[in-house]
Design a protein around this motif. Structure first.
Motif, short mmCIF file in Angstrom:
data_model
loop_
_atom_site.label_atom_id
_atom_site.label_comp_id
_atom_site.label_asym_id
_atom_site.label_seq_id
_atom_site.Cartn_x
_atom_site.Cartn_y
_atom_site.Cartn_z
N GLN A 68 -11.24 24.83 7.15
CA GLN A 68 -11.49 24.58 8.56
C GLN A 68 -11.40 23.07 8.83
O GLN A 68 -11.80 22.26 7.98
CB GLN A 68 -12.86 25.10 8.97
CG GLN A 68 -12.99 26.61 8.90
CD GLN A 68 -14.35 27.08 9.32
OE1 GLN A 68 -14.63 27.29 10.49
NE2 GLN A 68 -15.24 27.22 8.36
N PRO A 69 -10.88 22.67 10.00
CA PRO A 69 -10.69 21.24 10.29
C PRO A 69 -11.92 20.37 10.07
O PRO A 69 -11.82 19.28 9.49
CB PRO A 69 -10.27 21.25 11.77
CG PRO A 69 -9.62 22.58 11.96
CD PRO A 69 -10.38 23.53 11.09
N HIS A 70 -13.11 20.83 10.50
CA HIS A 70 -14.30 20.00 10.34
C HIS A 70 -14.73 19.90 8.88
O HIS A 70 -15.32 18.88 8.48
CB HIS A 70 -15.45 20.53 11.21
CG HIS A 70 -15.89 21.93 10.88
ND1 HIS A 70 -15.18 23.04 11.26
CD2 HIS A 70 -16.99 22.39 10.22
CE1 HIS A 70 -15.81 24.13 10.86
NE2 HIS A 70 -16.90 23.76 10.22
N MET A 71 -14.41 20.92 8.06
CA MET A 71 -14.71 20.83 6.63
C MET A 71 -13.76 19.85 5.94
O MET A 71 -14.18 19.08 5.08
CB MET A 71 -14.59 22.21 5.98
CG MET A 71 -15.67 23.20 6.34
SD MET A 71 -17.29 22.74 5.66
CE MET A 71 -18.12 22.14 7.14
N ILE A 72 -12.48 19.87 6.34
CA ILE A 72 -11.51 18.92 5.78
C ILE A 72 -11.90 17.50 6.15
O ILE A 72 -11.85 16.58 5.31
CB ILE A 72 -10.10 19.25 6.28
CG1 ILE A 72 -9.65 20.61 5.74
CG2 ILE A 72 -9.10 18.17 5.88
CD1 ILE A 72 -8.31 21.09 6.28
N LEU A 73 -12.32 17.32 7.39
CA LEU A 73 -12.75 15.98 7.85
C LEU A 73 -13.98 15.52 7.08
O LEU A 73 -14.06 14.35 6.66
CB LEU A 73 -13.06 16.03 9.35
CG LEU A 73 -13.36 14.69 10.03
CD1 LEU A 73 -12.16 13.77 9.94
CD2 LEU A 73 -13.76 14.93 11.49
N PHE A 74 -14.92 16.42 6.86
CA PHE A 74 -16.11 16.09 6.07
C PHE A 74 -15.72 15.68 4.66
O PHE A 74 -16.24 14.71 4.12
CB PHE A 74 -17.06 17.29 6.04
CG PHE A 74 -18.18 17.14 5.05
CD1 PHE A 74 -19.21 16.23 5.26
CD2 PHE A 74 -18.19 17.89 3.87
CE1 PHE A 74 -20.24 16.08 4.34
CE2 PHE A 74 -19.21 17.75 2.95
CZ PHE A 74 -20.25 16.85 3.18
N GLY A 75 -14.76 16.41 4.07
CA GLY A 75 -14.31 16.09 2.71
C GLY A 75 -13.69 14.70 2.64
O GLY A 75 -13.94 13.95 1.69
N LEU A 76 -12.89 14.36 3.63
CA LEU A 76 -12.26 13.04 3.65
C LEU A 76 -13.30 11.93 3.73
O LEU A 76 -13.23 10.93 2.99
CB LEU A 76 -11.29 12.94 4.83
CG LEU A 76 -10.03 13.82 4.75
CD1 LEU A 76 -9.23 13.74 6.05
CD2 LEU A 76 -9.15 13.39 3.57
N PHE A 77 -14.30 12.10 4.61
CA PHE A 77 -15.36 11.10 4.73
C PHE A 77 -16.20 11.04 3.46
O PHE A 77 -16.62 9.97 3.03
CB PHE A 77 -16.25 11.42 5.94
CG PHE A 77 -15.72 10.89 7.23
CD1 PHE A 77 -15.79 9.54 7.53
CD2 PHE A 77 -15.15 11.74 8.15
CE1 PHE A 77 -15.30 9.04 8.73
CE2 PHE A 77 -14.65 11.26 9.35
CZ PHE A 77 -14.72 9.90 9.65
N PHE A 78 -16.45 12.20 2.84
CA PHE A 78 -17.27 12.26 1.63
C PHE A 78 -16.62 11.48 0.49
O PHE A 78 -17.25 10.60 -0.12
CB PHE A 78 -17.47 13.73 1.23
CG PHE A 78 -18.28 13.91 -0.02
CD1 PHE A 78 -19.66 13.96 0.03
CD2 PHE A 78 -17.65 14.06 -1.27
CE1 PHE A 78 -20.41 14.13 -1.13
CE2 PHE A 78 -18.38 14.23 -2.43
CZ PHE A 78 -19.77 14.26 -2.35
N TYR A 79 -15.36 11.78 0.21
CA TYR A 79 -14.68 11.12 -0.90
C TYR A 79 -14.41 9.65 -0.59
O TYR A 79 -14.50 8.79 -1.49
CB TYR A 79 -13.37 11.83 -1.23
CG TYR A 79 -13.56 13.06 -2.09
CD1 TYR A 79 -13.72 12.95 -3.47
CD2 TYR A 79 -13.60 14.32 -1.52
CE1 TYR A 79 -13.91 14.07 -4.26
CE2 TYR A 79 -13.78 15.45 -2.31
CZ TYR A 79 -13.94 15.32 -3.67
OH TYR A 79 -14.14 16.44 -4.46
#
Length: 210
Positions: free
Chosen positions: A88-99
């Motif tokens: 999901q887009p918000h999960m991908i965005l969260f992953g990018l910010f996390f890493y």
């Protein structure tokens, strides 16, 4: 017009309980399926509920139980659902910010200490999470949900990855293990969000909780 009553639905639900359909979500789905079929039978044959129910179950019980408790339940489903949740887009965005955040602050982290503490906290997390699930659903709510329990297969896979990458290694591999642990941490967070999302699917359903 003959229709199914709330009392009839409770009768079907109790019948399925006695047939050892322990999972509440499967029993709810099966109850709705049977109720629709029996209601149609009552209307077309002008029969009462109990006669229509008995006739329908005599012909279809074995097939229904096999469908809802056998071939229809694929152990790959939770992984498919987890993948769909992950992309999901918000999960991908969260992953990018996390890493990106970990990469930016990694120079301030004592990698060896992090690995040691993470390994300790991981086992503590597994124990606490399992106890919470069992305590809340089995002891307090006294409910079992197939979809929710199957989601634990995702956590099992994450755990096996953790076990594989937590073996003693040479010092120059610590950074690799650090990023593996970071990935395990990330997917564990996503799993918790996924778990909560699975629970929310049933939380507001009064029929299944009462």
């Amino acid at each position: 017009m003959r229709i199914i009553t709330t009392q009839n639905l409770k009768f079907i639900d109790n019948y399925l309980k006695k047939s050892e359909i322990f999972y509440d979500d499967i029993r709810m789905e099966l109850t709705d399926h049977i109720a629709s079929a029996v209601e149609q039978k009552m209307q077309t044959e002008n029969s009462d509920f109990y006669d229509a129910f008995k006739s329908y179950m005599n012909l279809n019980k074995k097939e229904l139980l096999n469908k809802f408790m056998g071939g229809n339940l694929n152990f790959l489903v939770p992984f498919k659902n987890f993948r769909l949740f992950l992309i999901q887009p918000h999960m991908i965005l969260f992953g990018l910010f996390f890493y990106a955040g970990v990469f930016f602050f990694q120079t301030t982290i004592d990698i060896e200490a992090f690995i040691y503490e993470f390994h300790f906290c991981w086992f503590l997390f597994i124990i606490c999470f399992t106890l919470f699930h069992m305590g809340y659903f089995l002891l307090i709510k006294k409910k079992r949900f197939y979809v929710i329990e199957q989601s634990f297969l995702v956590l099992v896979v994450i755990h096996y990855f953790f076990i594989f990458f937590s073996k003693p290694i040479a010092f120059n591999q610590l950074k690799f293990i650090f990023w593996m642990d970071i990935s395990i941490l990330f997917f564990s967070i996503i799993f918790l969000l996924f778990y909560v999302n699975q629970v929310k699917k049933y939380y507001h359903n009064k029929h299944i909780w009462n």
